[in-house]
Enzyme design. Structure first.
Site, PDB file in Angstrom:
ATOM      1  N   SER A  68       0.835  -1.198   0.000  1.00  0.00           N
ATOM      2  CA  SER A  68       0.000   0.000   0.000  1.00  0.00           C
ATOM      3  C   SER A  68       0.868   1.245   0.000  1.00  0.00           C
ATOM      4  CB  SER A  68      -0.896   0.014   1.244  1.00  0.00           C
ATOM      5  OG  SER A  68      -1.517   1.283   1.406  1.00  0.00           O
ATOM      6  N   TYR A 118      -3.935  -1.509   9.402  1.00  0.00           N
ATOM      7  CA  TYR A 118      -3.739  -1.894   8.001  1.00  0.00           C
ATOM      8  C   TYR A 118      -2.342  -1.528   7.524  1.00  0.00           C
ATOM      9  CZ  TYR A 118      -4.240  -1.683   2.907  1.00  0.00           C
ATOM     10  OH  TYR A 118      -4.057  -1.839   1.559  1.00  0.00           O
TER      11      TYR A 118
END
Length: 253
Positions: A141, A154
């Site tokens: 990410s 996350y």
């Protein structure tokens, strides 16, 4: 075609970015071993891949966090195709949660899917990748280098995945195996649909200098490049595909 004859395992390929990667690979001549948790969605992805010209598709439905399923995935792929050239660790989970109220169960779930599953699946795949001088691509990410409110769990798990990518690349480089990661920006998928609102969607788009969200197949194009011989001199890198999102400091609620 960039991946002609290559055998690729793609986890989390029943929807979202994984489905986009599968379709991009299909168009470039790869033989596919696809896995996900949703049988119906996976069948739709297989249909799209076959329409794109890929007739060699294996599917396994199951939970990638389970060791027995990981072994089944590797064994059935090798049995059907005779080799494994590419492993795409795409499966992941997301969610918004302040770190100050995160539970042990939530922490364990993020780490199990986003870090432990790629680690232990790659261990199983490594001997086969060494045989073929193959490569690994991890889906991380762009948030690993930014502060995005409410995404602490996350991005912690994905930052660890970035570190895993670099260390694994170092361990396997002498065996001729390359390891890289992609760091996507905002790509609307089912992964974030439970928390997505029109306001949040627009905030994410506004924070993306290119002026729009990305698409799964656009991310797939980058993975095709990294998995192909065109990236033969590239290993241990984490590549952003975020429309410029990481150039900004978004104030997102």
């Amino acid at each position: 075609m960039a991946l002609s004859g290559k055998v690729a395992i793609i986890t989390g390929s029943s929807s979202g970015i994984g489905a986009g990667i599968a379709l991009a690979f299909a168009k470039e001549g790869a033989k596919l071993s696809l896995t996900g948790r949703n049988q119906k969605n996976l069948e739709e992805v297989v249909k799209d891949c076959k329409e794109a010209g890929c007739q060699d598709v294996l599917t396994n439905v199951g939970d990638i966090t389970q060791d027995a399923f990981r072994r089944t995935l590797i064994d059935t792929t090798k049995k059907k195709f005779g080799k494994i050239d590419i492993l795409v660790n795409n499966a992941g989970i997301g969610g918004m949660k302040p770190l100050t109220s995160a539970t042990k169960e939530e922490y364990d779930k993020f780490m199990a899917v986003n870090l432990e599953a790629p680690l232990f699946l790659t261990q199983l795949a490594a001997p086969h990748l060494i045989e073929t001088k193959g490569n690994v691509v991890n889906n991380s990410s762009c948030g690993t280098t930014m502060i995005i409110p409410m995404l602490g769990l996350y991005t912690m798990s994905k930052a660890a995945l970035d570190t895993f990518t670099r260390y694994l690349a170092h361990e396997l480089v002498s065996h001729g195996v390359r390891v890289n990661a992609i760091n996507p920006g905002y790509v609307p998928t089912q992964l974030g649909s439970e928390v997505m609102t029109d306001e949040l969607h627009q905030s994410l788009v506004n924070a993306t200098p290119i002026g729009r969200a990305g698409t799964p197949e656009e991310i797939g194009h980058l993975v095709v490049f990294l998995a192909s011989d065109k990236a033969a001199f590239v290993t241990g890198e984490c590549f952003r595909a975020d429309g410029g999102f990481s150039m900004t400091t978004p104030a997102l609620a």
